[in-house]
Design a protein around this motif. Structure first.
Motif, PDB file in Angstrom:
ATOM      1  N   THR A  33      -1.007  -1.964   4.134  1.00 26.61           N
ATOM      2  CA  THR A  33      -1.405  -2.140   2.739  1.00 26.61           C
ATOM      3  C   THR A  33      -2.471  -1.094   2.420  1.00 26.61           C
ATOM      4  OG1 THR A  33      -3.299  -3.646   3.052  1.00 26.61           O
ATOM      5  CG2 THR A  33      -1.090  -4.636   2.986  1.00 26.61           C
ATOM      6  N   THR A  34      -2.583  -0.731   1.174  1.00 23.18           N
ATOM      7  CA  THR A  34      -3.591   0.242   0.763  1.00 23.18           C
ATOM      8  C   THR A  34      -3.989  -0.017  -0.675  1.00 23.18           C
ATOM      9  OG1 THR A  34      -4.145   2.612   0.694  1.00 23.18           O
ATOM     10  CG2 THR A  34      -1.965   1.979  -0.072  1.00 23.18           C
ATOM     11  N   ASP A  35      -5.184   0.480  -1.041  1.00 25.38           N
ATOM     12  CA  ASP A  35      -5.661   0.337  -2.410  1.00 25.38           C
ATOM     13  C   ASP A  35      -6.820   1.308  -2.616  1.00 25.38           C
ATOM     14  OD1 ASP A  35      -5.818  -0.531  -4.977  1.00 25.38           O
ATOM     15  OD2 ASP A  35      -6.239  -2.626  -4.503  1.00 25.38           O
ATOM     16  N   LEU A  36      -7.185   1.526  -3.865  1.00 27.62           N
ATOM     17  CA  LEU A  36      -8.302   2.391  -4.232  1.00 27.62           C
ATOM     18  C   LEU A  36      -9.399   1.548  -4.877  1.00 27.62           C
ATOM     19  CD1 LEU A  36      -6.240   5.306  -5.786  1.00 27.62           C
ATOM     20  CD2 LEU A  36      -7.594   5.473  -3.692  1.00 27.62           C
ATOM     21  N   TRP A  37     -10.653   1.990  -4.710  1.00 27.74           N
ATOM     22  CA  TRP A  37     -11.785   1.201  -5.191  1.00 27.74           C
ATOM     23  C   TRP A  37     -12.978   2.106  -5.420  1.00 27.74           C
ATOM     24  CZ3 TRP A  37     -16.384   0.014  -2.263  1.00 27.74           C
ATOM     25  CH2 TRP A  37     -17.208  -0.960  -2.837  1.00 27.74           C
ATOM     26  N   SER A  87      -8.522   2.436   1.095  1.00 32.75           N
ATOM     27  CA  SER A  87      -8.450   1.548   2.256  1.00 32.75           C
ATOM     28  C   SER A  87      -7.063   1.613   2.899  1.00 32.75           C
ATOM     29  CB  SER A  87      -8.732   0.103   1.832  1.00 32.75           C
ATOM     30  OG  SER A  87      -7.682  -0.357   0.984  1.00 32.75           O
ATOM     31  N   LEU A  88      -7.016   1.196   4.161  1.00 30.19           N
ATOM     32  CA  LEU A  88      -5.744   1.114   4.882  1.00 30.19           C
ATOM     33  C   LEU A  88      -5.840  -0.003   5.906  1.00 30.19           C
ATOM     34  CD1 LEU A  88      -2.916   2.297   5.436  1.00 30.19           C
ATOM     35  CD2 LEU A  88      -3.971   3.733   7.191  1.00 30.19           C
ATOM     36  N   THR A  89      -4.924  -0.943   5.836  1.00 35.61           N
ATOM     37  CA  THR A  89      -4.830  -2.007   6.846  1.00 35.61           C
ATOM     38  C   THR A  89      -3.433  -2.000   7.448  1.00 35.61           C
ATOM     39  OG1 THR A  89      -4.025  -3.735   5.328  1.00 35.61           O
ATOM     40  CG2 THR A  89      -6.411  -3.420   5.477  1.00 35.61           C
ATOM     41  N   VAL A  90      -3.324  -2.418   8.704  1.00 32.34           N
ATOM     42  CA  VAL A  90      -2.017  -2.532   9.353  1.00 32.34           C
ATOM     43  C   VAL A  90      -1.826  -3.969   9.827  1.00 32.34           C
ATOM     44  CG1 VAL A  90      -1.874  -0.137  10.067  1.00 32.34           C
ATOM     45  CG2 VAL A  90      -2.927  -1.793  11.594  1.00 32.34           C
ATOM     46  N   SER A 116      -3.537  -7.974  -0.928  1.00 30.56           N
ATOM     47  CA  SER A 116      -4.840  -8.647  -0.837  1.00 30.56           C
ATOM     48  C   SER A 116      -5.665  -8.223   0.372  1.00 30.56           C
ATOM     49  CB  SER A 116      -4.644 -10.165  -0.830  1.00 30.56           C
ATOM     50  OG  SER A 116      -4.115 -10.603  -2.048  1.00 30.56           O
ATOM     51  N   PRO A 117      -5.054  -7.953   1.553  1.00 28.79           N
ATOM     52  CA  PRO A 117      -5.882  -7.506   2.688  1.00 28.79           C
ATOM     53  C   PRO A 117      -6.731  -6.285   2.364  1.00 28.79           C
ATOM     54  CG  PRO A 117      -3.708  -8.118   3.478  1.00 28.79           C
ATOM     55  CD  PRO A 117      -3.656  -8.190   1.974  1.00 28.79           C
ATOM     56  N   SER A 118      -6.173  -5.321   1.615  1.00 28.00           N
ATOM     57  CA  SER A 118      -6.961  -4.147   1.232  1.00 28.00           C
ATOM     58  C   SER A 118      -8.031  -4.519   0.214  1.00 28.00           C
ATOM     59  CB  SER A 118      -6.053  -3.061   0.648  1.00 28.00           C
ATOM     60  OG  SER A 118      -5.358  -2.380   1.670  1.00 28.00           O
ATOM     61  N   GLU A 119      -7.710  -5.425  -0.696  1.00 21.76           N
ATOM     62  CA  GLU A 119      -8.702  -5.845  -1.679  1.00 21.76           C
ATOM     63  C   GLU A 119      -9.845  -6.603  -1.016  1.00 21.76           C
ATOM     64  OE1 GLU A 119      -6.913  -7.916  -4.911  1.00 21.76           O
ATOM     65  OE2 GLU A 119      -5.458  -6.348  -5.341  1.00 21.76           O
ATOM     66  N   ARG A 120      -9.547  -7.328   0.066  1.00 25.20           N
ATOM     67  CA  ARG A 120     -10.614  -8.025   0.790  1.00 25.20           C
ATOM     68  C   ARG A 120     -11.571  -7.035   1.444  1.00 25.20           C
ATOM     69  NH1 ARG A 120      -6.141 -11.375   2.552  1.00 25.20           N
ATOM     70  NH2 ARG A 120      -6.102 -13.271   1.292  1.00 25.20           N
ATOM     71  N   LEU A 121     -11.051  -5.876   1.845  1.00 23.17           N
ATOM     72  CA  LEU A 121     -11.936  -4.847   2.387  1.00 23.17           C
ATOM     73  C   LEU A 121     -12.965  -4.431   1.345  1.00 23.17           C
ATOM     74  CD1 LEU A 121      -9.619  -2.411   4.392  1.00 23.17           C
ATOM     75  CD2 LEU A 121     -10.815  -4.445   5.169  1.00 23.17           C
TER      76      LEU A 121
END
Length: 617
Positions: A179-183, A193-196, A581-586
């Motif tokens: 998952t990934t997102d910008l913030w 962000s980057l989660t696996v 959501s995992p990236s947003e939790r970061l």
């Protein structure tokens, strides 16, 4: 002796010892006429106590023998205890741990873990309260400086945790999802962000934060795609083993995944938010009713008297003592909760507002109430699904297709008692979701995930697609088998061949002849692989589905030996998160780290602290 036989009737007849400092003289004194202060008199029993000038030993012994309560009181006043320190206590109070000792390192590591895991500022170790707590716990430990934790301890913990994650990814990851997102932080610094996410061989789901990296470049699809590829490569992950990446529906994210030729799954929570926003926009009735709700929330949020009056009226009317809820623009569920709370407290709100001429205009009209009830009735059934599909500690992707069907057949189905507005909202939401999930690649991914979940299998796959899904599963089972065979067929090395003749030849056992026969039989296994796959697939489909509330990973852990090829596919697809959501939790974690008092943190240090906070166990 005459003095002892006829003691004075009042203690005022005695004077204290001149220039006395000891607390013992609170219980002894001299007669007023004894100018030279030669005879010490006990103020309790009025007896003369023999003592040398300035020596108080006999005085304390007198209290101890004759007045035990006064003696205990004297010991408290004097602050001295007769108990002698033990050798261990005496040694501990004067000898600190050496900095290189095992005990000193253990405590320092524990403090570093506490700071990183609980997202505490590094100046915690310099605060007096924290220092006192450490001294109380272990007097021999001298806490290092804040600089040591910042420059040494945190870096060492980060490198140790990073090495552990790298080893875990190397040993356990056969397939993974991301998952990934910008913030942007409160200092407007951009991060990506980057989660696996992956399943181990024992079907334990794992989620790992790989980075919250500073991303100052322009947020174009090309830059985002390149940054993600570099991040994946930096951790030694093979792009071909990535099943899919879950992102929001921003155009640059969609195009970045396409440029990298990565399979992409749209975040269900973000898509549902867009569906709701699309259903209620451009409707004047809804805009007015929601505007009234916002003004009500604002009024009661900024007026203490209004809140106090509301609380009293709630008790009078036996209503729940609930506060009003504010709306968050990026969370459609918060709007629904705001509307529900206004409807719940409608009677109390009306009574409070009616008492003040200045705010009577805020009372919702009956038309507003009708609109709010219609909106609430259409949105309430979907309220719990976003949160339920946002977890990363259980399987969520296989629920997307069943949830969509549940929306179409039950939750958003038109009812006779529905108002025209409710029907219109339901129809717009369904049309939007069905259109966005018609994409062929998305459907294939969801079909595979649903089929490999023993709770659903073919239950939510349309009849005209079941044959195609079964064929696709069989094809992928054969591909996995062939890849596995290629990876295990390793030629012996030259060094091994050279050393083989030196080893003593073992005597053949009777069982070895049967093993050779089995190997010969397996030599022609390519002809029967298709039949074996077909048999395994049919057996799985005939197995009764498990209860919908049971854990599919627990089922696969038990049955992975019975369905070895399907188990590998389950590890491949069931690790996919349904939302980003995992990236947003970061970013929530980042917000807890970059507080108003820590806005000067460098991006590299933010990355380390977020990594530790999410990955330390």
């Amino acid at each position: 002796m005459s003095d002892e036989e006829n003691p004075p009737q009042a203690k005022d007849d005695f004077v204290p010892k001149r220039k006395s400092k000891s607390a013992i003289w609170d219980y002894f004194g001299y007669k007023k006429e004894d100018v030279d202060q030669k005879q010490v008199i006990c103020l309790e029993c009025y007896k003369v106590v023999a003592t040398k000038h300035g020596n108080t030993t006999n005085l304390s012994d007198h209290l101890k023998r004759h007045h035990k309560a006064l003696y205990d009181e004297y010991k408290v006043k004097s602050g001295c205890e007769p108990k002698q320190k033990t050798i261990c206590d005496a040694f501990a109070s004067v000898t600190p741990y050496q900095k290189g000792s095992q005990r000193h390192k253990e405590i320092t590591d524990a403090i570093t873990f506490h700071i990183a895991k609980d997202m505490l500022p590094l100046n915690t170790v310099a605060k007096e309260g924290f220092k006192k707590m450490i001294r109380t716990l272990d007097r021999r430990y001298v806490i290092p400086s804040r600089t040591h934790f910042s420059q040494v301890a945190i870096k060492e913990l980060y490198e140790k945790c990073k090495s552990k994650i790298e080893a875990e990814l190397l040993s356990h990851v056969e397939y993974y999802a991301a998952t990934t997102d910008l913030w942007s932080s409160r200092t407007t610094e951009p991060y990506i962000s980057l989660t696996v996410h992956f399943l181990t061989e024992d079907f334990e789901i794992k989620s790992r934060c790989l980075q919250t990296a500073f991303f100052p470049e322009s947020h174009t699809a090309e830059n985002i795609g390149e940054a993600l590829r570099e991040a994946v490569a930096a951790w030694g992950l093979d792009e071909t083993r990535q099943v899919c990446i879950t992102t929001d529906n921003a155009a640059n994210m969609v195009r970045a995944a396409a440029l990298n030729k990565w399979t992409r799954l749209q975040c269900f929570g973000h898509r549902l938010h867009l569906a709701v926003e699309n259903a209620v926009k451009n409707d004047g009735r809804i805009d007015r009713a929601v505007g009234v709700c916002k003004k009500l929330v604002s009024h009661f949020s900024h007026s203490w008297k209004a809140r106090d009056a509301l609380s009293k009226v709630q008790k009078e009317l036996n209503l729940p003592s609930h506060c009003l809820i504010s709306e968050c623009q990026t969370r459609w569920g918060s709007r629904q909760m705001m509307i529900s709370r206004i409807l719940e407290q409608q009677q109390a709100l009306t009574q409070v507002l009616s008492a003040d001429k200045k705010v009577r205009h805020l009372i919702p009209t009956w038309q507003d109430i009708d609109v709010l009830e219609s909106v609430s009735k259409s949105l309430v059934p979907m309220l719990d699904f976003t949160d339920a599909l946002s977890g990363d500690e259980y399987v969520s992707v296989s629920f997307v297709k069943p949830v969509l069907q549940l929306f179409n057949t039950s939750l958003l189905e038109m009812q006779e008692e529905d108002t025209d507005l409710t029907k219109n909202i339901k129809k717009k939401i369904l049309d939007y979701l069905n259109e966005k999930y018609e994409d062929d690649d998305t459907q294939k991914l969801l079909d595979m995930a649903s089929f490999l979940d023993p709770r659903f299998k073919m239950d939510f796959i349309s009849a005209d697609k079941k044959t195609q899904v079964k064929a696709r599963v069989a094809s992928q089972m054969m591909e996995c088998q062939e890849k596995s065979s290629c990876s295990t067929d390793v030629e012996p090395s030259a060094s091994a061949s050279a050393s083989a003749p030196q080893a003593k030849k073992a005597k053949k056992s009777l069982g070895s002849f049967f093993k050779q026969s089995e190997t010969v039989a397996k030599g022609d296994s390519s002809l029967s692989l298709k039949d074996a796959v077909e048999a395994e697939l049919n057996t799985y489909m005939l197995t009764p589905p498990i209860d919908k509330e049971e854990d599919p990973l627990a089922w696969w852990k038990v049955h992975k030996l019975s369905f070895p090829r399907l188990a590998r596919l389950a590890r491949k697809y069931l690790c996919i998160p349904a939302t980003s959501s995992p990236s947003e939790r970061l970013f929530s974690t980042s917000g807890n780290i970059i507080t108003c008092q820590r806005t000067c943190l460098k991006p590299a240090k933010v990355d380390r602290l977020v990594f530790l906070a999410k990955n330390l166990e």
